[in-house]
Design an enzyme around this catalytic site. Structure first.
Site, PDB file in Angstrom:
ATOM      1  N   HIS A   1       4.699   0.383   0.660  1.00 31.28           N
ATOM      2  CA  HIS A   1       5.174  -0.441   1.774  1.00 31.28           C
ATOM      3  C   HIS A   1       4.224  -1.583   2.111  1.00 31.28           C
ATOM      4  CE1 HIS A   1       2.683   2.740   3.658  1.00 31.28           C
ATOM      5  NE2 HIS A   1       2.307   1.801   4.477  1.00 31.28           N
TER       6      HIS A   1
ATOM      7  N   HIS B   1       0.330   5.732   0.999  1.00 32.15           N
ATOM      8  CA  HIS B   1      -0.554   6.791   1.509  1.00 32.15           C
ATOM      9  C   HIS B   1      -0.225   8.105   0.808  1.00 32.15           C
ATOM     10  CE1 HIS B   1      -1.404   3.852   4.537  1.00 32.15           C
ATOM     11  NE2 HIS B   1      -0.165   3.853   4.950  1.00 32.15           N
TER      12      HIS B   1
ATOM     13  N   ARG C   1      -4.471   0.650  -1.752  1.00 30.95           N
ATOM     14  CA  ARG C   1      -3.937  -0.704  -1.811  1.00 30.95           C
ATOM     15  C   ARG C   1      -3.490  -0.996  -3.242  1.00 30.95           C
ATOM     16  NH1 ARG C   1      -8.500  -3.677   0.485  1.00 30.95           N
ATOM     17  NH2 ARG C   1      -7.987  -2.991   2.578  1.00 30.95           N
TER      18      ARG C   1
ATOM     19  N   GLN D   1       0.818  -1.213   0.000  1.00 30.76           N
ATOM     20  CA  GLN D   1       0.000   0.000   0.000  1.00 30.76           C
ATOM     21  C   GLN D   1       0.844   1.251   0.000  1.00 30.76           C
ATOM     22  OE1 GLN D   1      -1.098   0.694   4.532  1.00 30.76           O
ATOM     23  NE2 GLN D   1      -1.805  -1.322   3.887  1.00 30.76           N
TER      24      GLN D   1
HETATM   25 ZN    ZN Z   1       0.696   2.226   5.927  1.00 27.21          ZN
END
Ligand code: ZN
Length: 360
Positions: A178, A102, A198, A100
């Site tokens: 990560h 962010h 994701r 995933q």
């Molecule tokens: Zn994370």
């Protein structure tokens, strides 16, 4: 009157979770598939409730409304911090998590209706032998190459793996792709955000028999392919006070993180500017302040109000401390006064040559 606050953990069941939080910290888990304990949270997906003292039963949100800057302090430009800016978690990965990424604050504001971005930091409490994390993409992987690998079902060959041991500290800025591997227990300090894109789920099937949703386009938008973040594990900078020590790892505008190792006692202070969020990862102890004391044991988090002032931590324990720093006043000046030279301060992630040039 404010005092060191403890909270009821908020448990999140996950397909990759387990029961290590019960086995290690004696937490009362509602199932044997608990992936996360949100220890301090003020978010729409989880709201902490106080578990000790006169404010027991009140939500963090309500206490923030009631006490304002006495609880959370103020930013460098003097504004009251009116929302808890962090999310403090313990995370038990018995199976690997999805790969995933962010978004940062700018992207999240535009595309996630005003959410914050999410930069995070992991302290590895325990790791089975042979554990690994995914930490960015391999060098030379481009956005286009990564998209093609996704389409061809070959994402794994693009991912950079890093072997992990207990005590490792990993900085995970927004944009860094990560995954947490199987067999890892960690403490996570992150911005107050729950936005995850994701990329790949190891061809795993969810509880409903379907693969979990992926967010490929947004992920490709935000992944850093420039290799801006090729950092390794953080060593930080350690200072000793008697038999206790303090290691400074991170000092950014998103948060500062220290590890406190206490054998006996360690003095600290909030100065109305700052709250401290402490998480005990080993041992047990007691917070002693002017008007009383609060005991804690492994797995607990404690929020020290900005207004509390001087306090001591007593016991035989290791804690992770997170706060919103004034980087100069809280970190650089005190360390220079202790005799550290400027280049040693560069071991703290977030402190750069330019930061130090402006300091006399
Ligand atoms: Zn994370």
């Amino acid at each position: 009157m404010l005092y060191p606050l403890k909270f009821k953990p908020i448990f999140k069941e996950k397909i990759w979770g387990g029961d290590v939080l019960k086995r290690r910290y004696n937490m009362k888990l509602p199932s044997s598939k608990i992936g996360e304990s949100w220890n301090i949270a003020s978010h729409k997906n989880g709201m902490s409730v106080v578990s000790n003292g006169p404010l027991k039963g009140e939500s963090l949100e309500d206490i923030i409304k009631k006490y304002g800057r006495k609880l959370l302090g103020k930013t460098d430009d003097g504004k009251t911090i009116d929302e808890f800016p962090l999310l403090i978690k313990l995370l038990d990965a018995r199976d690997v998590l999805s790969v995933q990424v962010h978004p940062d604050d700018v992207y999240a504001k535009e595309y996630e209706s005003g959410e914050l971005g999410k930069t995070e930091m992991w302290y590895i409490i325990d790791a089975d032998p042979g554990s690994f994390i995914v930490y960015g993409v391999e060098p030379n992987i481009t956005r286009d190459g990564f998209r093609k690998a996704i389409e061809a079902g070959d994402v794994e060959s693009c991912l950079r793996r890093l072997d992990i041991e207990p005590g490792d500290v990993i900085y995970m800025p927004a944009g860094m792709v990560h995954a947490i591997g199987a067999g890892i227990l960690l403490c996570e300090i992150q911005q107050n955000s729950d936005t995850t894109y994701r990329v790949y789920d190891w061809d795993r099937i969810g509880d409903d028999g379907m693969p979990r949703e992926l967010h490929i386009d947004k992920a490709l938008d935000v992944i850093d392919f420039e290799g801006l973040y090729t950092r390794d594990k953080l060593n930080g900078l350690t200072i000793y006070e008697g038999d206790s020590s303090k290691t400074y790892y991170i000092a950014t505008n998103h948060f500062a993180v220290e590890k406190l190792r206490i054998q006996g006692t360690l003095a600290d202070s909030t100065d109305c500017h700052n709250f401290h969020a402490l998480t005990a990862i080993e041992g047990s102890g007691c917070i002693v302040y002017e008007k009383g004391h609060v005991e804690f044991s492994g797995g607990d988090s404690i929020l020290i109000p900005a207004v509390l002032g001087n306090y001591k931590i007593e016991g035989n324990t290791t804690l992770i401390k997170a706060y919103m720093p004034n980087i100069n006043e809280d970190i650089i000046s005190p360390l220079l006064k202790k005799g550290f030279c400027r280049h040693e301060l560069l071991k703290i992630t977030g402190i750069k040559e330019e930061t130090l040039e402006n300091i006399n």
